[in-house]
Design an enzyme around this catalytic site. Structure first.
Site, PDB file in Angstrom:
ATOM      1  N   SER A   1      44.292  52.340  38.770  1.00 33.69           N
ATOM      2  CA  SER A   1      45.520  51.831  38.164  1.00 33.69           C
ATOM      3  C   SER A   1      45.923  50.557  38.895  1.00 33.69           C
ATOM      4  CB  SER A   1      46.633  52.884  38.258  1.00 33.69           C
ATOM      5  OG  SER A   1      47.812  52.416  37.640  1.00 33.69           O
TER       6      SER A   1
ATOM      7  N   SER B   1      46.411  46.761  34.359  1.00 29.31           N
ATOM      8  CA  SER B   1      45.874  47.774  33.455  1.00 29.31           C
ATOM      9  C   SER B   1      45.336  48.968  34.242  1.00 29.31           C
ATOM     10  CB  SER B   1      44.748  47.192  32.584  1.00 29.31           C
ATOM     11  OG  SER B   1      43.657  46.784  33.387  1.00 29.31           O
TER      12      SER B   1
ATOM     13  N   LYS C   1      42.062  51.410  34.503  1.00 27.04           N
ATOM     14  CA  LYS C   1      40.649  51.536  34.134  1.00 27.04           C
ATOM     15  C   LYS C   1      40.155  52.927  34.488  1.00 27.04           C
ATOM     16  CE  LYS C   1      37.682  48.237  34.707  1.00 27.04           C
ATOM     17  NZ  LYS C   1      36.813  47.195  35.309  1.00 27.04           N
TER      18      LYS C   1
ATOM     19  N   TYR D   1      41.427  48.485  60.284  1.00 21.71           N
ATOM     20  CA  TYR D   1      42.663  47.783  59.902  1.00 21.71           C
ATOM     21  C   TYR D   1      43.802  48.257  60.789  1.00 21.71           C
ATOM     22  CZ  TYR D   1      45.200  45.102  56.283  1.00 21.71           C
ATOM     23  OH  TYR D   1      45.908  44.154  55.577  1.00 21.71           O
TER      24      TYR D   1
ATOM     25  N   ASP E   1      42.993  49.637  46.225  1.00 24.68           N
ATOM     26  CA  ASP E   1      41.999  48.833  45.518  1.00 24.68           C
ATOM     27  C   ASP E   1      41.096  48.099  46.501  1.00 24.68           C
ATOM     28  OD1 ASP E   1      44.262  47.385  46.311  1.00 24.68           O
ATOM     29  OD2 ASP E   1      44.068  45.919  44.697  1.00 24.68           O
TER      30      ASP E   1
ATOM     31  N   ASP F   1      38.233  39.922  45.464  1.00 24.64           N
ATOM     32  CA  ASP F   1      38.798  40.476  44.232  1.00 24.64           C
ATOM     33  C   ASP F   1      39.752  39.442  43.656  1.00 24.64           C
ATOM     34  OD1 ASP F   1      40.027  41.904  42.190  1.00 24.64           O
ATOM     35  OD2 ASP F   1      40.060  43.775  43.315  1.00 24.64           O
TER      36      ASP F   1
ATOM     37  N   THR G   1      45.285  39.723  40.079  1.00 25.57           N
ATOM     38  CA  THR G   1      46.674  39.296  40.231  1.00 25.57           C
ATOM     39  C   THR G   1      46.850  38.571  41.562  1.00 25.57           C
ATOM     40  OG1 THR G   1      47.409  41.186  38.916  1.00 25.57           O
ATOM     41  CG2 THR G   1      49.064  40.071  40.258  1.00 25.57           C
TER      42      THR G   1
ATOM     43  N   SER H   1      51.432  16.380  33.070  1.00 25.61           N
ATOM     44  CA  SER H   1      51.948  17.461  33.929  1.00 25.61           C
ATOM     45  C   SER H   1      51.097  18.716  33.764  1.00 25.61           C
ATOM     46  CB  SER H   1      53.412  17.765  33.585  1.00 25.61           C
ATOM     47  OG  SER H   1      54.235  16.680  33.948  1.00 25.61           O
TER      48      SER H   1
END
Length: 240
Positions: A7, A11, A13, A83, A92, A113, A116, A168
């Site tokens: 998710s 969207s 998948k 991390y 993700d 990736d 967004t 522009s």
């Protein structure tokens, strides 16, 4: 059959795996449709990854078939997570790294990736994950220029653009798209300073767009996150 659900920001998948092979992919934004999609499949195991706060909603919709695992940094992973703030690491990104290790074991990889956000994640050949970088994706850059200036229009991505913008709109297209491409090339170059044999794997909605513009050798794997989710699901079978 394994059901994996990613998710994302734009969207949801669904991937259906049989004997390690991705057989079907579905995309939706309708939670009720999730149940309808999987009704006819013999699902034994499942895992959900979500960057939204909807894991419980998705879980409720598929419980008639299977009780899924919920991906987080606390789940057993097929690589060592170094991390510093694992609780803040996006699922993700975890899945993308797992997918890279599954496809290219024994090799160091940079996962890009391009969705967004544009995320960069590095795993070495000893399967140590260290982290990477996050920057705004193409759509965010276009929206920011429109939202935070008085006179710049909202522009959408185009395939054919000039390096020198003569309007522009053309200047925004050049700045955003050529700028993002230059960023990715620069990041690849920095990571390769320490490992010239580095695999570069790209996924996300804008991966194909960048593939045509990059001079580096990259592997575009559109379903990398789904592949990674399935590898995490299989890996956790030994701990259940």
């Amino acid at each position: 059959m394994n059901l994996v659900i990613d998710s994302g920001n734009t969207s949801i998948k669904l991937g259906l795996f049989k004997n390690g092979t991705l057989e079907k992919v579905f995309t939706t934004n309708d939670y009720n449709q999730l149940a309808r999609i999987i009704t006819g499949f013999d699902i034994k195991r499942s895992i959900i990854s979500s960057v939204r706060k909807d894991q419980d909603i998705i879980k409720e919709k598929i419980l008639f078939k299977v009780n899924p695992l919920l991906l987080s940094s606390g789940l057993q992973l097929p690589f060592k997570n170094n991390y510093e703030t694992p609780q803040t690491l996006g699922p993700d990104r975890i899945a993308g790294v797992a997918g890279a290790y599954y496809l290219y074991p024994g090799k160091s990889s940079l996962v890009i990736d391009a969705g967004t956000c544009i995320t960069y994640d590095f795993i070495d050949k000893e399967k140590n994950y260290y982290g990477g970088a996050i920057s705004p994706g193409i759509s965010i850059r276009f929206k920011a220029l429109n939202a935070f200036t008085a006179g710049l229009p909202l522009v959408e991505k185009e395939e054919d653009i000039s390096f020198i913008g003569k309007s522009s709109k053309g200047s925004i297209l050049s700045g955003v798209l050529n700028g993002a491409t230059a960023e990715i090339l620069g990041m690849i170059g920095e990571f390769k300073k320490n490992d010239q044999e580095l695999n570069v794997i790209m996924c996300g909605g804008d991966a194909r767009f960048f593939e045509r513009r990059l001079k580096e050798t990259i592997f575009v794997v559109p379903d990398l996150v789904l592949i990674g989710l399935n590898s995490i699901l299989e890996y956790n079978e030994r701990f259940l």
